[in-house]
Scaffold this motif. Structure first.
Motif, PDB file in Angstrom:
ATOM      1  N   SER A  47       0.623  -0.960   0.124  1.00 33.87           N
ATOM      2  CA  SER A  47       0.192  -0.103   0.064  1.00 33.87           C
ATOM      3  C   SER A  47       1.389   1.365  -0.441  1.00 33.87           C
ATOM      4  O   SER A  47       0.252   1.874  -0.424  1.00 33.87           O
ATOM      5  N   MET A  48       1.662   1.157   0.709  1.00 34.89           N
ATOM      6  CA  MET A  48       3.032   2.367   0.610  1.00 34.89           C
ATOM      7  C   MET A  48       4.086   2.367  -0.580  1.00 34.89           C
ATOM      8  O   MET A  48       2.760   3.817  -1.608  1.00 34.89           O
ATOM      9  N   ILE A  49       3.229   2.101  -1.613  1.00 32.38           N
ATOM     10  CA  ILE A  49       3.847   2.016  -2.214  1.00 32.38           C
ATOM     11  C   ILE A  49       3.041   2.348  -3.448  1.00 32.38           C
ATOM     12  O   ILE A  49       3.165   3.223  -4.279  1.00 32.38           O
ATOM     13  N   CYS A  50       1.739   1.856  -3.430  1.00 33.28           N
ATOM     14  CA  CYS A  50       0.873   2.418  -4.236  1.00 33.28           C
ATOM     15  C   CYS A  50       0.707   3.609  -3.927  1.00 33.28           C
ATOM     16  O   CYS A  50       0.572   4.910  -4.742  1.00 33.28           O
ATOM     17  N   GLU A  51       0.868   4.559  -2.672  1.00 30.29           N
ATOM     18  CA  GLU A  51       0.292   5.277  -2.218  1.00 30.29           C
ATOM     19  C   GLU A  51       1.641   6.545  -2.762  1.00 30.29           C
ATOM     20  O   GLU A  51       1.543   7.526  -3.679  1.00 30.29           O
ATOM     21  N   ILE A  52       3.006   5.907  -2.895  1.00 30.63           N
ATOM     22  CA  ILE A  52       3.504   7.241  -3.588  1.00 30.63           C
ATOM     23  C   ILE A  52       3.778   6.550  -4.983  1.00 30.63           C
ATOM     24  O   ILE A  52       4.446   8.022  -5.349  1.00 30.63           O
ATOM     25  N   GLU A  53       3.520   5.605  -5.528  1.00 31.79           N
ATOM     26  CA  GLU A  53       2.848   5.628  -7.273  1.00 31.79           C
ATOM     27  C   GLU A  53       2.182   7.297  -7.152  1.00 31.79           C
ATOM     28  O   GLU A  53       1.924   7.610  -8.396  1.00 31.79           O
ATOM     29  N   ALA A  54       0.849   7.592  -7.042  1.00 27.88           N
ATOM     30  CA  ALA A  54       0.096   8.407  -6.822  1.00 27.88           C
ATOM     31  C   ALA A  54       0.176   9.414  -6.421  1.00 27.88           C
ATOM     32  O   ALA A  54      -0.841  10.406  -6.537  1.00 27.88           O
ATOM     33  N   GLY A  55       0.977   9.568  -5.829  1.00 25.18           N
ATOM     34  CA  GLY A  55       1.652  10.808  -5.504  1.00 25.18           C
ATOM     35  C   GLY A  55       1.140  11.550  -4.048  1.00 25.18           C
ATOM     36  O   GLY A  55       0.920  12.573  -4.117  1.00 25.18           O
ATOM     37  N   ARG A  56       0.601  10.127  -3.081  1.00 27.07           N
ATOM     38  CA  ARG A  56       0.045  11.094  -2.795  1.00 27.07           C
ATOM     39  C   ARG A  56       0.693  10.285  -1.243  1.00 27.07           C
ATOM     40  O   ARG A  56       0.970  11.590   0.046  1.00 27.07           O
ATOM     41  N   LYS A  57       1.608  10.299  -0.953  1.00 25.88           N
ATOM     42  CA  LYS A  57       3.427   9.975  -0.219  1.00 25.88           C
ATOM     43  C   LYS A  57       4.399  10.511  -0.395  1.00 25.88           C
ATOM     44  O   LYS A  57       4.678   9.598  -1.930  1.00 25.88           O
ATOM     45  N   SER A  58       5.400  10.792   0.414  1.00 24.41           N
ATOM     46  CA  SER A  58       6.642  11.163  -0.861  1.00 24.41           C
ATOM     47  C   SER A  58       8.012   9.870   0.492  1.00 24.41           C
ATOM     48  O   SER A  58       7.347   9.390   1.282  1.00 24.41           O
ATOM     49  N   ALA A  59       8.493   9.973  -0.704  1.00 23.20           N
ATOM     50  CA  ALA A  59       9.632   8.747   0.036  1.00 23.20           C
ATOM     51  C   ALA A  59      11.098   9.833   0.435  1.00 23.20           C
ATOM     52  O   ALA A  59      11.320  11.030  -0.983  1.00 23.20           O
ATOM     53  N   GLY A  60      11.624   9.855   0.982  1.00 22.93           N
ATOM     54  CA  GLY A  60      12.798  10.239   1.664  1.00 22.93           C
ATOM     55  C   GLY A  60      13.718   9.692   0.316  1.00 22.93           C
ATOM     56  O   GLY A  60      14.010   8.854  -0.467  1.00 22.93           O
TER      57      GLY A  60
END
Length: 657
Positions: A47-60
């Motif tokens: 789910s974190m990968i999906c959030e990152i790919e959707a642009g809803r979550k930042s990855a350091g």
């Protein structure tokens, strides 16, 4: 009031950087045939990968890099823009890597301790020898632990530590992101080069058959996993060397093991030839030769066949041994630094400050066009603190740059565009320019041609194809290259003063390079003038000790500079640049331009020979050309190979007459 309104209108784009990166990651993941759940395994949740790919979550920064490398994106294909805090951590890691490369165990240990203290990483101590080292925590914490432990293990190897001590360290390092690696089959996992290397280092600490079993599993993984040669070569030569060494030393080893060693070494050497790399090259030559010698004793009837293999290998060994000795580079692979050097790394403050000055925009004027305060801009440029990504993306847009933290030469938002971009590059390298034009027509329908970054890449690529096919003349091609450059910068930048800092994207440097190549043979002085701003940028990297982090551009443009200086009769300076280039390439295990740059060195020598004409110098020149020819043959550079073959033939005829 206007500025505030502009900020409100842009509120919806405040995660634009996240969206662009997320899409970029998704495109590369799909291109490599990797599912989101496989990419996330050991790092984070699906789910974190999906959030990152959707642009809803930042990855350091650390996670962004790891995800791209797991998706098998070579770090030479993009450049990274770091904020202040990430830049500080990157510099700390680079210092540790510098000490590893120098074999300075004492300073490396001190730098590792400082890194652990800075980020509250649990240090390896006797108390961890009998119990598990911590594996829990957020992904950034675990990635930092993995770097610390991996470097510590390599430091211990330099110290000559006991295998059991290193086994504990490397196992703990691997488990930070690959928790079940020793109890499960690797095939099916998605691993990056650093993770594979840590598993291999762990395997080297095991005894006998268990070490061989783990290495065979890694060999199966690398051979069955879909990856490009440029990614596979980071691990495969070292793996083959370690496995073959174990097979040769196996109790009761016989002809079966010796034949397998020869086969594996051939596969690894061929991969090095295809990718123009030299990782573990002498180790592979040495272990292959030992296997052949042992095989000949057991099966003397095959001596005629093996003799031919040895002759070819001895020719290459002699050429490389001479080259490494001539430029003072150690033959044996001292470390795996090439795996950990991040390429094309910049800090956001440096980019914004340099670019703003190049475009003659004051801080006040830039601040008026974005939503941050003047103090925020000033602090960012002075590298006093980190700045929100939204502000950086606004500034980059104003300054003609991609807002993406990981920048490529082409903004390709779809899987189809990304795939086509690679196909276009490959076709151009093979001289298939008719195919290029068809591909470019298709690409234009997949990308935003109003984006200046895309226009720059397409204009330059299309111009070269049409010129090579004879569809346009010299002047038209020159104009297209200039148009390409001006998509993002004014032409006046080419005359930018040496004393002022600057920043150019790889695409902009490539446009200038093509512009210079047009006149390099007829007017080297003008060609040099056109490259002035690129040369000074590479010199700036060198002055800061960052050329190792920009090796792709450094080797190309410094080698080109040496050639132009030779054409301008600046022989001594030319040789100085050649020496710098060759030394750096050999240290990094890169052979891309070695044969052509070495040929320029020989041309410089020839001028000196004609001036002094001492006895024996002609033979020295001929020997140098033959070494250069062997290198071209090894690197499969057929054009240079045929050219050198003709030069050697003419030189021999001249001597006979």
């Amino acid at each position: 009031m206007e500025k505030k309104k502009m900020g409100i209108e842009r509120e919806g784009d405040q995660n634009l950087n996240n969206k662009i990166y997320g899409n970029y990651l998704k495109v590369n993941r799909k291109f490599s045939g990797i599912t989101a759940i496989k990419l996330s395994e050991g790092l984070c949740t699906r789910s974190m990968i999906c959030e990152i790919e959707a642009g809803r979550k930042s990855a350091g920064w650390l996670l962004r890099e790891r995800l791209l490398r797991r998706s098998r994106m070579a770090d030479e294909e993009y450049e990274s823009c770091l904020n202040y805090e990430d830049g500080c951590e990157w510099r700390m890691q680079e210092e540790i890597i510098d000490y590893l490369e120098a074999g300075d165990v004492c300073r490396m240990g001190g730098a590792l301790s400082k890194y652990a203290d800075k980020f509250s990483i649990e240090k390896i101590s006797p108390e961890f020898q009998g119990k598990a080292y911590p594996e829990k925590g957020d992904v950034i914490k675990r990635l930092r632990r993995q770097f610390y432990l991996g470097m510590l293990g390599m430091c211990k190897r330099l110290e000559g530590a006991a295998k059991r001590e290193m086994e504990v360290i490397f196992e703990a390092a691997v488990r930070q992101t690959v928790p079940g690696f020793s109890n499960s089959i690797l095939t099916g996992l998605v691993l990056c080069a650093e993770e594979i290397n840590l598993i291999l280092e762990y395997a080297r600490c095991l005894l006998g058959e268990e070490a061989i079993r783990q290495c065979r599993e890694l060999e199966q993984y690398l051979c069955s996993t879909r990856m490009e040669d440029e990614i596979k070569v980071l691990n495969y030569p070292k793996l083959v060397f370690v496995l073959c060494e174990l097979l040769l030393n196996r109790k009761g080893a016989g002809s079966g093991e010796y034949k397998e060693v020869v086969r594996l070494c051939d596969l690894a050497i061929e991969l090095l030839r295809k990718t123009n790399r030299a990782y573990y090259l002498f180790e592979l030559f040495g272990i292959k030769k030992e296997a052949i010698v042992r095989l000949e004793k057991l099966e003397p009837e095959k001596r005629n066949f093996t003799e031919e293999m040895k002759l070819e290998m001895e020719e290459w060994v002699a050429a490389f041994r001479h080259l490494y000795g001539q430029f003072g580079i150690r033959i044996q692979q001292g470390s795996d630094v090439y795996l950990y050097r991040r390429q094309d790394i910049y800090e956001a403050g440096d980019i914004i400050r340099a670019r703003r000055r190049m475009l003659k925009i004051s801080q006040q004027k830039l601040q008026e066009q974005v939503t941050c305060t003047l103090e925020t801009l000033q602090n960012m440029e002075r590298k006093k603190c980190s700045t929100q990504p939204f502000y950086i993306q606004e500034m980059c847009t104003v300054l003609g740059l991609s807002p993406l933290c990981e920048r490529t030469e082409l903004a390709a938002p779809s899987f189809e565009a990304r795939k086509l971009e690679r196909e276009i590059r490959h076709a151009a390298n093979n001289g298939e320019f008719d195919k290029n034009l068809e591909q470019l027509d298709e690409l234009k329908t997949l990308i935003d041609m109003s984006d200046p970054i895309n226009r720059q890449w397409v204009l330059r690529t299309e111009g070269m194809a049409r010129y090579r096919l004879g569809q346009i003349g010299f002047k038209e091609y020159e104009e297209l290259i200039l148009q390409s450059f001006q998509c993002t910068l004014p032409l006046s930048v080419m005359e930018y003063p040496d004393e002022k800092e600057c920043y150019l994207t790889n695409s902009e440097m490539e446009s200038i390079y093509h512009y210079s190549l047009l006149v390099s043979d007829e007017n080297p002085e003008e060609a040099y003038r056109r490259m002035k701003v690129v040369f000074r940028l590479e010199k700036e990297f060198e002055a800061e000790g960052r050329e190792v982090n920009h090796i792709r551009t450094y080797e190309l443009y410094t080698g080109y500079k040496a050639r132009l200086l030779y054409q301008l009769d600046e022989y001594e300076i030319s040789k100085q640049y050649i020496e710098k280039t060759i030394r750096m390439c050999l240290q990094m295990g890169r052979l891309n331009i070695i044969d052509s740059v070495l040929y320029t060195w020989l041309c410089n020598d020839e001028v000196q020979v004609k001036k002094t004409e001492p006895e024996g110098e002609c033979y020295s020149l001929e020997k140098g050309l033959e070494i250069c020819f062997s290198l071209s043959r090894f690197c499969r550079n057929s054009v240079q190979e045929q050219f050198l073959k003709r030069i050697i033939y003419e030189l021999k005829n001249e001597k006979e007459h």
